[in-house]
Scaffold this motif. Sequence first.
Motif, PDB file in Angstrom:
ATOM      1  N   PHE A  12       0.856  -0.756  -0.289  1.00 19.47           N
ATOM      2  CA  PHE A  12       0.205  -0.082  -0.082  1.00 19.47           C
ATOM      3  C   PHE A  12       0.762   1.141   0.193  1.00 19.47           C
ATOM      4  CE2 PHE A  12      -2.328   3.476   2.559  1.00 19.47           C
ATOM      5  CZ  PHE A  12      -3.251   3.783   1.820  1.00 19.47           C
ATOM      6  N   LYS A  72       1.886   5.210   0.525  1.00 20.67           N
ATOM      7  CA  LYS A  72       2.388   6.349   0.524  1.00 20.67           C
ATOM      8  C   LYS A  72       3.109   7.712   0.633  1.00 20.67           C
ATOM      9  CE  LYS A  72      -0.277   7.296   4.338  1.00 20.67           C
ATOM     10  NZ  LYS A  72      -0.689   7.587   5.415  1.00 20.67           N
ATOM     11  N   TRP A 107       2.600  11.907   4.346  1.00 18.07           N
ATOM     12  CA  TRP A 107       2.005  11.683   5.303  1.00 18.07           C
ATOM     13  C   TRP A 107       0.294  11.053   4.663  1.00 18.07           C
ATOM     14  CZ3 TRP A 107       4.546  17.034   3.916  1.00 18.07           C
ATOM     15  CH2 TRP A 107       4.885  17.297   4.903  1.00 18.07           C
ATOM     16  N   SER A 108      -0.101  11.164   3.143  1.00 20.00           N
ATOM     17  CA  SER A 108      -1.090  10.618   2.579  1.00 20.00           C
ATOM     18  C   SER A 108      -0.783   9.996   1.739  1.00 20.00           C
ATOM     19  CB  SER A 108      -1.678  12.277   1.788  1.00 20.00           C
ATOM     20  OG  SER A 108      -1.582  12.779   2.643  1.00 20.00           O
ATOM     21  N   ALA A 109      -1.553   9.329   1.223  1.00 24.78           N
ATOM     22  CA  ALA A 109      -2.005   7.413   0.459  1.00 24.78           C
ATOM     23  C   ALA A 109      -2.919   8.571  -0.805  1.00 24.78           C
ATOM     24  CB  ALA A 109      -2.746   6.967   0.889  1.00 24.78           C
ATOM     25  N   LYS A 120      -5.526   7.963  -2.096  1.00 26.28           N
ATOM     26  CA  LYS A 120      -6.859   7.561  -2.162  1.00 26.28           C
ATOM     27  C   LYS A 120      -7.825   7.616  -3.873  1.00 26.28           C
ATOM     28  CE  LYS A 120      -6.785   9.785   1.710  1.00 26.28           C
ATOM     29  NZ  LYS A 120      -5.494  10.146   2.410  1.00 26.28           N
ATOM     30  N   LYS A 127       3.029  -3.025   3.342  1.00 24.50           N
ATOM     31  CA  LYS A 127       2.593  -4.560   3.880  1.00 24.50           C
ATOM     32  C   LYS A 127       1.120  -4.065   3.193  1.00 24.50           C
ATOM     33  CE  LYS A 127       2.034  -9.130   5.453  1.00 24.50           C
ATOM     34  NZ  LYS A 127       2.589  -9.748   4.373  1.00 24.50           N
ATOM     35  N   TRP A 128       0.850  -5.060   2.404  1.00 28.77           N
ATOM     36  CA  TRP A 128      -0.805  -4.869   2.053  1.00 28.77           C
ATOM     37  C   TRP A 128      -1.302  -5.844   2.316  1.00 28.77           C
ATOM     38  CZ3 TRP A 128      -3.860  -2.328  -0.290  1.00 28.77           C
ATOM     39  CH2 TRP A 128      -5.412  -2.422  -0.645  1.00 28.77           C
ATOM     40  N   TYR A 129      -3.209  -5.341   2.945  1.00 29.82           N
ATOM     41  CA  TYR A 129      -3.555  -6.084   4.086  1.00 29.82           C
ATOM     42  C   TYR A 129      -4.781  -6.871   3.271  1.00 29.82           C
ATOM     43  CZ  TYR A 129      -0.623  -6.383   7.944  1.00 29.82           C
ATOM     44  OH  TYR A 129       0.774  -6.267   8.469  1.00 29.82           O
ATOM     45  N   PHE A 137      -8.102  -6.084   5.560  1.00 35.55           N
ATOM     46  CA  PHE A 137      -8.477  -4.837   6.708  1.00 35.55           C
ATOM     47  C   PHE A 137     -10.147  -4.546   6.635  1.00 35.55           C
ATOM     48  CE2 PHE A 137      -6.860  -0.938   8.050  1.00 35.55           C
ATOM     49  CZ  PHE A 137      -5.714  -1.378   7.752  1.00 35.55           C
ATOM     50  N   GLU A 162     -11.099  -0.251  12.131  1.00 33.52           N
ATOM     51  CA  GLU A 162     -10.915   1.344  12.199  1.00 33.52           C
ATOM     52  C   GLU A 162     -11.061   2.815  13.029  1.00 33.52           C
ATOM     53  OE1 GLU A 162      -7.726   3.681   8.522  1.00 33.52           O
ATOM     54  OE2 GLU A 162      -9.547   1.580   8.225  1.00 33.52           O
ATOM     55  N   ARG A 187     -10.440   7.061  14.357  1.00 32.21           N
ATOM     56  CA  ARG A 187      -9.557   7.655  14.219  1.00 32.21           C
ATOM     57  C   ARG A 187      -9.925   8.676  16.325  1.00 32.21           C
ATOM     58  NH1 ARG A 187      -9.077  11.672  10.109  1.00 32.21           N
ATOM     59  NH2 ARG A 187      -7.316  10.231   9.377  1.00 32.21           N
ATOM     60  N   ARG A 247     -13.599   5.532  11.764  1.00 31.95           N
ATOM     61  CA  ARG A 247     -13.218   6.183  10.721  1.00 31.95           C
ATOM     62  C   ARG A 247     -14.136   6.138   9.500  1.00 31.95           C
ATOM     63  NH1 ARG A 247      -7.926   6.553   7.938  1.00 31.95           N
ATOM     64  NH2 ARG A 247      -8.585   8.079   6.329  1.00 31.95           N
ATOM     65  N   ASP A 299      -1.061   5.386  11.369  1.00 30.78           N
ATOM     66  CA  ASP A 299      -1.338   7.106  11.234  1.00 30.78           C
ATOM     67  C   ASP A 299      -1.241   8.430  12.657  1.00 30.78           C
ATOM     68  OD1 ASP A 299      -0.628   8.693   8.794  1.00 30.78           O
ATOM     69  OD2 ASP A 299      -2.555   9.047   8.311  1.00 30.78           O
ATOM     70  N   ASN A 356      -1.529  12.506  12.355  1.00 34.79           N
ATOM     71  CA  ASN A 356      -2.321  13.185  12.407  1.00 34.79           C
ATOM     72  C   ASN A 356      -2.372  14.942  12.371  1.00 34.79           C
ATOM     73  OD1 ASN A 356      -2.778  13.792   9.180  1.00 34.79           O
ATOM     74  ND2 ASN A 356      -3.965  11.447   9.333  1.00 34.79           N
ATOM     75  N   LYS A 367     -15.048  12.424   1.917  1.00 31.07           N
ATOM     76  CA  LYS A 367     -13.342  12.814   0.674  1.00 31.07           C
ATOM     77  C   LYS A 367     -14.152  13.065  -0.753  1.00 31.07           C
ATOM     78  CE  LYS A 367     -10.518  10.953   3.506  1.00 31.07           C
ATOM     79  NZ  LYS A 367     -10.014   9.824   4.135  1.00 31.07           N
TER      80      LYS A 367
END
Length: 334
Positions: free
Chosen positions: A107, A109, A112-114, A116, A173-175, A178, A183, A185, A199, A252, A254, A296
């Motif tokens: 995955f 990034k 800071w960011s991916a 997406k 590593k790709w999960y 997920f 998840e 925040r 999240r 992460d 932020n 988003k």
Amino acid sequence: MKEEDVNRCQIQEWYPKFKSVSIRTFIHELPESFVQYLLDDSGPFLLPASISNEDAFPNRIHNPEEEEDYQASEGSGDEAEALSAPCFPELELKIKESIETLGGAIFPKLNWSAPKDSAWISTSGTLRCTTFSEIALLLRSSDSLIHDLCHAYDSCSDKTMSRPPKFFLILRKWYPRFQPEMEFRCFVKGQKLVGISQREVTTFYPVLCEKKNKVEVLIEEFFNDNVRVKFESDDYTFDVYVTEDERVKVLDFNPWGAFTLPLLFTWEELEQKAREGDDLELRIVESRCGVRPGLKTAVPYDYLDVSAGSGWDQFLRNASEELQQQTKSPEAGA
Ligand SMILES: Nc1ncnc2c1ncn2[C@@H]1O[C@H](COP(=O)(O)OP(=O)(O)OP(=O)(O)O)[C@@H](O)[C@H]1O
């Protein structure tokens, strides 16, 4: 918010301290030429020439109209040179090795960011990458990464920089399994955990109603044991994942406020909780009626921009002109 608070949230800054409670990650410094490649939106979209023959992607996105231009200008000096694909053999080799060590899929990034908003362009519709070309395609196609590349310090009261001196490519590593409902925040003000939010706020997960109290205890313990004294800012947010066997992993960090989404809270509510010393609250979507719209844009701006003169507007005009011509032509009536 200060520049140092934004800097601490870069993965290459926090990951070494939190490695044992995060997910497996490799960090590669990017050569400035690759950063410029990501920023350059002049000319056609060229993917880097690959050192590997196994790569699934050709060196450029195939567009028959552009292909004609390309052939016409081939060998004609400057233009042909401008169309030759860039090449980053050292970086590609390091990335190839890291992908292999991480089990074959990652995955990606930046600091800071991916990317997406680029998932739609990949064959899987996700950010899963197995080659350097796939990573380059996602990074180059992303508008979200422009934040990292050009605007990371825009909300700083002591802003001196428009970009960090170095950019890094982060490979995690790709999960494949997920679970978005696990998840969360976490919001920290004055080194105190004041709120936790689901999240993924666009869905109601009935299972969270049962797990809510347990999850709150696990995350609070995790914060007290692993985060509070180790992360040096006073105000910040961090994202965690709670595994099936009830371990908490930090994903992460932020900054507090600005570009960070408060999800099921508002920043005013969180500020007030901190001011009034309220007890920690974990918020989840409590019913199907409580879901929030996607907060988003999951696609690039061009995709959404339908105003006059936009790409979409132009496309609609061309399509309707073509349709009109077709209906006027003799074959259309036959
Ligand atoms: N290693 C991984 N394997 C599979 N999916 C992942 C992985 N890491 C993250 N994801 C998924 O991708 C989503 C976005 O990841 P991440 O939070 O790292 O991006 P981001 O750009 O930092 O987002 P934000 O700016 O909102 O914090 C996560 O919410 C998670 O669902």
